[in-house]
Write a protein that holds these residues in place. Structure first.
Motif, PDB file in Angstrom:
ATOM      1  N   GLN A   5       0.839  -1.189   0.000  1.00 34.85           N
ATOM      2  CA  GLN A   5       0.000   0.000   0.000  1.00 34.85           C
ATOM      3  C   GLN A   5       0.883   1.250   0.000  1.00 34.85           C
ATOM      4  O   GLN A   5       1.974   1.252   0.563  1.00 34.85           O
ATOM      5  N   HIS A   6       0.395   2.276  -0.646  1.00 38.00           N
ATOM      6  CA  HIS A   6       1.157   3.529  -0.647  1.00 38.00           C
ATOM      7  C   HIS A   6       1.056   4.179   0.736  1.00 38.00           C
ATOM      8  O   HIS A   6      -0.035   4.375   1.275  1.00 38.00           O
ATOM      9  N   HIS A   7       2.187   4.476   1.300  1.00 34.75           N
ATOM     10  CA  HIS A   7       2.243   5.154   2.588  1.00 34.75           C
ATOM     11  C   HIS A   7       3.623   5.782   2.708  1.00 34.75           C
ATOM     12  O   HIS A   7       4.594   5.278   2.146  1.00 34.75           O
ATOM     13  N   SER A   8       3.725   6.878   3.430  1.00 33.97           N
ATOM     14  CA  SER A   8       5.024   7.540   3.571  1.00 33.97           C
ATOM     15  C   SER A   8       5.185   8.116   4.971  1.00 33.97           C
ATOM     16  O   SER A   8       4.229   8.627   5.560  1.00 33.97           O
ATOM     17  N   LEU A   9       6.391   8.005   5.497  1.00 36.57           N
ATOM     18  CA  LEU A   9       6.741   8.669   6.757  1.00 36.57           C
ATOM     19  C   LEU A   9       7.449   9.997   6.498  1.00 36.57           C
ATOM     20  O   LEU A   9       7.742  10.740   7.429  1.00 36.57           O
ATOM     21  N   LYS A  25      18.232  12.249  11.786  1.00 41.74           N
ATOM     22  CA  LYS A  25      17.424  11.169  12.371  1.00 41.74           C
ATOM     23  C   LYS A  25      16.755  10.370  11.253  1.00 41.74           C
ATOM     24  O   LYS A  25      15.577  10.025  11.327  1.00 41.74           O
ATOM     25  N   LEU A  26      17.530  10.053  10.246  1.00 48.81           N
ATOM     26  CA  LEU A  26      17.008   9.295   9.110  1.00 48.81           C
ATOM     27  C   LEU A  26      16.463   7.936   9.512  1.00 48.81           C
ATOM     28  O   LEU A  26      15.589   7.383   8.846  1.00 48.81           O
ATOM     29  N   TYR A  27      16.994   7.381  10.597  1.00 51.08           N
ATOM     30  CA  TYR A  27      16.554   6.059  11.058  1.00 51.08           C
ATOM     31  C   TYR A  27      15.089   6.056  11.469  1.00 51.08           C
ATOM     32  O   TYR A  27      14.481   4.987  11.608  1.00 51.08           O
ATOM     33  N   GLU A  28      14.507   7.231  11.660  1.00 55.73           N
ATOM     34  CA  GLU A  28      13.078   7.301  11.966  1.00 55.73           C
ATOM     35  C   GLU A  28      12.233   7.213  10.695  1.00 55.73           C
ATOM     36  O   GLU A  28      11.001   7.078  10.777  1.00 55.73           O
ATOM     37  N   LYS A  29      12.889   7.291   9.525  1.00 56.37           N
ATOM     38  CA  LYS A  29      12.156   7.325   8.251  1.00 56.37           C
ATOM     39  C   LYS A  29      12.525   6.150   7.350  1.00 56.37           C
ATOM     40  O   LYS A  29      11.650   5.453   6.840  1.00 56.37           O
ATOM     41  N   LEU A  30      13.819   5.956   7.112  1.00 55.04           N
ATOM     42  CA  LEU A  30      14.269   4.869   6.253  1.00 55.04           C
ATOM     43  C   LEU A  30      14.353   3.567   7.041  1.00 55.04           C
ATOM     44  O   LEU A  30      14.414   3.574   8.271  1.00 55.04           O
ATOM     45  N   GLY A  31      14.335   2.437   6.322  1.00 56.77           N
ATOM     46  CA  GLY A  31      14.411   1.141   6.989  1.00 56.77           C
ATOM     47  C   GLY A  31      13.054   0.479   7.056  1.00 56.77           C
ATOM     48  O   GLY A  31      12.174   0.699   6.216  1.00 56.77           O
ATOM     49  N   ASP A  38      -4.502   2.770   8.891  1.00 59.76           N
ATOM     50  CA  ASP A  38      -5.957   2.573   8.716  1.00 59.76           C
ATOM     51  C   ASP A  38      -6.444   1.322   9.441  1.00 59.76           C
ATOM     52  O   ASP A  38      -7.233   0.518   8.909  1.00 59.76           O
ATOM     53  N   GLY A  39      -5.939   1.145  10.669  1.00 63.21           N
ATOM     54  CA  GLY A  39      -6.394   0.016  11.476  1.00 63.21           C
ATOM     55  C   GLY A  39      -5.745  -1.315  11.137  1.00 63.21           C
ATOM     56  O   GLY A  39      -6.103  -2.337  11.727  1.00 63.21           O
ATOM     57  N   VAL A  40      -4.803  -1.303  10.211  1.00 59.65           N
ATOM     58  CA  VAL A  40      -4.136  -2.543   9.802  1.00 59.65           C
ATOM     59  C   VAL A  40      -2.672  -2.493  10.238  1.00 59.65           C
ATOM     60  O   VAL A  40      -1.961  -1.524   9.950  1.00 59.65           O
ATOM     61  N   TYR A  41      -2.224  -3.548  10.916  1.00 62.87           N
ATOM     62  CA  TYR A  41      -0.821  -3.625  11.345  1.00 62.87           C
ATOM     63  C   TYR A  41       0.044  -4.185  10.226  1.00 62.87           C
ATOM     64  O   TYR A  41      -0.378  -5.048   9.445  1.00 62.87           O
ATOM     65  N   GLY A  42       1.224  -3.690  10.159  1.00 64.66           N
ATOM     66  CA  GLY A  42       2.155  -4.176   9.159  1.00 64.66           C
ATOM     67  C   GLY A  42       3.474  -3.452   9.280  1.00 64.66           C
ATOM     68  O   GLY A  42       3.835  -2.952  10.360  1.00 64.66           O
ATOM     69  N   CYS A  43       4.201  -3.380   8.194  1.00 66.93           N
ATOM     70  CA  CYS A  43       5.527  -2.777   8.221  1.00 66.93           C
ATOM     71  C   CYS A  43       5.703  -1.845   7.031  1.00 66.93           C
ATOM     72  O   CYS A  43       5.413  -2.203   5.881  1.00 66.93           O
ATOM     73  N   TYR A  44       6.182  -0.649   7.305  1.00 65.46           N
ATOM     74  CA  TYR A  44       6.528   0.327   6.283  1.00 65.46           C
ATOM     75  C   TYR A  44       8.007   0.157   5.953  1.00 65.46           C
ATOM     76  O   TYR A  44       8.853   0.096   6.842  1.00 65.46           O
ATOM     77  N   PHE A  45       8.299   0.045   4.675  1.00 70.73           N
ATOM     78  CA  PHE A  45       9.673  -0.096   4.211  1.00 70.73           C
ATOM     79  C   PHE A  45      10.060   1.119   3.372  1.00 70.73           C
ATOM     80  O   PHE A  45       9.259   1.609   2.570  1.00 70.73           O
ATOM     81  N   ALA A  46      11.297   1.586   3.569  1.00 70.42           N
ATOM     82  CA  ALA A  46      11.796   2.688   2.745  1.00 70.42           C
ATOM     83  C   ALA A  46      13.294   2.513   2.553  1.00 70.42           C
ATOM     84  O   ALA A  46      14.021   2.194   3.504  1.00 70.42           O
ATOM     85  N   VAL A  47      13.747   2.730   1.313  1.00 62.40           N
ATOM     86  CA  VAL A  47      15.166   2.564   1.005  1.00 62.40           C
ATOM     87  C   VAL A  47      15.566   3.609  -0.031  1.00 62.40           C
ATOM     88  O   VAL A  47      14.790   3.960  -0.926  1.00 62.40           O
ATOM     89  N   TRP A  48      16.790   4.104   0.105  1.00 65.33           N
ATOM     90  CA  TRP A  48      17.331   5.099  -0.827  1.00 65.33           C
ATOM     91  C   TRP A  48      18.054   4.364  -1.953  1.00 65.33           C
ATOM     92  O   TRP A  48      19.058   3.676  -1.703  1.00 65.33           O
ATOM     93  N   ALA A  49      17.550   4.470  -3.173  1.00 56.08           N
ATOM     94  CA  ALA A  49      18.143   3.777  -4.318  1.00 56.08           C
ATOM     95  C   ALA A  49      17.830   4.555  -5.592  1.00 56.08           C
ATOM     96  O   ALA A  49      17.024   4.127  -6.430  1.00 56.08           O
TER      97      ALA A  49
END
Length: 635
Positions: A5-9, A25-31, A38-49
């Motif tokens: 799903q599209h999501h961004s920190l 404090k990039l570690y709060e955003k990337l990784g 929206d009530g769903v648990y999961g994991c947000y992933f972000a990587v610089w490439a």
């Protein structure tokens, strides 16, 4: 299979800071970040490439199949790929599968911001969190009183994998086990701080941790991230500070690491003259690239914030500062002014130190810098690099070289042992007897000492006595505190069995008492970086190889008199000049019977006479033990 799903920190401001090299404090955003969308648990992933054509997350949740969970590239030309995957939980193993714009290069990379990694030789990243309930509030509130430049800092340098091993199972101790054994041992011997050789995840054991892959993950060799937090917590609760070795100087070219990350020279400098280290066969960060600066400084801040580190010892600073470091003519390019200094590195180190001290004014940064580069430990606003301290490599080399000499020849080398005082206050120096001095055929510190068995141990106690009364903070590598006989071997435990022998027990007791002396007498630390804290009584008695000096604190009445006898000759009536009348009281001698010495001591009170000596109006006669150091109060 849950779709991405599209999501961004990231906010626009985050991106601006990242591109400017000012996001610390990039570690709060990337990784990888566990959260609810929206009530769903999961994991947000972000990587610089930025040179990637496609990026997808692969892992044990999708059988490592490429393309099933593709990330989306941001519209703002930041080069960041991101997305939220529902259902991912803590403990999930993952990597980023990256297809480059440069041809058909497809790489599978560990997450540069992973909080936890598989234990080598496995290379996957692990979704994790930083949840931990710290119990070191008292230490954190008051640690300025432990870490200040006018406070005692006696550092015990530790390689966690080889400090002590479980012999029955032939394995290193875990973080949890070390929280019991190491903490009690450091407390017993009286060191104020421990310094851990790199604990960030590294693939190759013989690198001792100095070639990192998981910059944000404590190595899983010894436990989970929270286990390492527990170790730091226990040290703090025992009143012991924690310094971490930090390695921004280079990184290995392992396939899953930072090298050629997105099919381009992303983290490393693209010019081989600046991007490849010939000594270590490793890659060098591109310090002029703003996003890389954000990565590195964020990494430093991360360990201070989330692991409560009290300081960072920065490895191999000299290799970063000079464009011609370990390079022949033609293998390096001068800077824009025609010099050999790496201007991008200098700028980066200043930014790093300014960021650290702005956010954590009660910690210290310490440079391992082996050249005469000026003002390493001076503030950036004065033109310095901004470090709190710098290793005094010259003192280390000169002193060890001197102590290798037979005492009969030392009178010809008096200048070698006194030379350090000609530059002792040009920087805030830490005196190191580090791991580098007990490997590669250099012998152990004890193995450097000359003479028969008694003399070797006496020389070692004398060396330590001289070290602890010389201006500057102290660092001693593990094993040296009890006279390890053999060179350090990262694959085996220290020689703890030696403590059954009196001479080795004596060395340990001597170090314990020197730590107490250093902590308890302000004259040894309050002005340890100022010429006001030191005064020679006599440095020219080369015939007897004797040194005599005064250490001073803020209060004149608390000054200490130190005398070192570098020969086995006992001097029963040795006269020293003194700044005032009164009485001398011996408070320490390295020749104690308890240490394995000969027991030559001074009477309880020595009267100071009105007899001029050494250019002073007063003087006193003392006894100097063989190969011994004595310390007196003057009252």
């Amino acid at each position: 299979m849950n779709p991405v799903q599209h999501h961004s920190l990231f906010t626009d401001f985050d991106i601006d800071l990242f591109k400017a090299g000012k996001h610390f404090k990039l570690y709060e955003k990337l990784g990888a970040h566990l959260l609810e969308v929206d009530g769903v648990y999961g994991c947000y992933f972000a990587v610089w490439a930025p040179s990637a054509k496609n990026v997808s997350v692969v892992g044990d949740f999708n059988y490592w199949v490429e393309g099933q969970h593709p990330l989306q590239v941001r519209w703002d030309s930041s080069g960041i790929w991101e997305g939220f995957i529902p259902g991912i939980d803590k403990g999930t193993k993952y990597k980023f599968k990256i297809q480059s714009n440069h041809g058909d290069v497809i790489t599978e990379k560990a997450d540069p911001f992973a909080l936890y990694c598989e234990t080598p030789p496995h290379t996957a990243s692990v979704v994790w969190d930083l949840d931990y309930k710290w119990k070191d509030a008292s230490w954190m509130k008051n640690r300025a009183n432990h870490n200040g430049l006018d406070k005692p800092m006696s550092v015990y340098e530790v390689h966690l994998g080889s400090w002590k091993r479980n012999l029955e199972q032939n394995r290193s101790l875990s973080y949890i086990e070390l929280a019991e054994d190491l903490v009690s041992y450091v407390k017993e011997t009286g060191f104020t701080h421990v310094e851990f050789m790199p604990i960030m995840e590294y693939p190759f054991d013989p690198s001792w941790g100095y070639q990192l892959v998981g910059y944000f993950a404590p190595t899983s060799r010894f436990g989970k991230p929270q286990d390492f937090m527990f170790l730091v917590d226990k040290l703090h609760q025992a009143g012991i500070g924690v310094i971490l070795d930090w390695v921004p100087s280079h990184f290995p070219s392992d396939a899953h690491g930072l090298g050629f990350f997105d099919g381009s020279h992303l983290y490393e400098h693209p010019d081989i003259r600046k991007g490849y280290h010939p000594d270590w066969k490793s890659l060098i960060f591109n310090y002029g690239r703003n996003e890389v600066r954000s990565f590195l400084i964020s990494n430093a801040i991360f360990w201070l914030q989330h692991y409560h580190a009290d300081g960072l010892r920065v490895d191999a600073v000299a290799s970063m500062l000079y464009l011609d470091y370990s390079r022949k003519d033609g293998e390096w390019e001068p800077n824009i002014y025609g010099g050999r200094e790496n201007l991008e590195t200098i700028s980066f180190l200043k930014d790093f130190n300014e960021a650290v001290y702005q956010m954590f004014p009660d910690v210290q940064t310490i440079a391992e810098e082996s050249t005469s580069f000026p003002m390493v430990s001076r503030p950036t606003f004065l033109g310095g690099l901004g470090f709190g301290m710098k290793w005094m490599m010259g003192w280390m080399h000169d002193t060890l070289h001197y102590f290798k000499k037979e005492p009969i020849y030392r009178k010809y080398h008096q200048n070698d042992i006194t030379f350090s005082m000609t530059y002792a206050f040009t920087e805030n120096f830490m005196l190191p007897l580090s791991h580098d001095e007990v490997v590669y055929g250099k012998h152990s510190i004890l193995g450097r000492m000359t003479g028969d068995e008694w003399q070797r141990f006496a020389n070692l106690r004398l060396l330590y006595g001289y070290m602890f009364t010389h201006p500057g903070t102290k660092l001693l590598f593990m094993g040296a505190e009890f006279g390890q006989s053999e060179e350090w071997n990262f694959e085996s435990s220290l020689e703890w069995h030696l403590l059954q022998y009196d001479y080795h027990k004596g060395i340990k007791q001597c170090i314990t008492d020197l730590n107490a002396l250093y902590r308890n007498y302000p004259a040894l630390y309050e002005k340890q970086f100022s010429a006001e804290g030191f005064e020679w009584i006599n440095y020219s008695d080369s015939e007897n190889s004797v040194l005599a000096y005064i250490r001073k604190g803020n209060k004149e009445k608390e000054q200490l008199i130190v005398v070192c006898n570098m020969t086995p000759q006992v001097h029963e009536h040795y006269r020293i000049g003194l700044p005032k009348s009164g009485k001398l009281t011996e408070i320490f001698t390295s020749d104690k019977l308890e240490y394995g010495g000969s027991g030559v001591t001074n009477s309880s009170v020595i009267k100071v006479e009105k007899l001029p000596w050494n250019g002073r109006e007063c003087s006193a006669e003392i006894q100097l033990p063989p190969l011994g150091m004595v310390v007196f109060t003057l009252s």
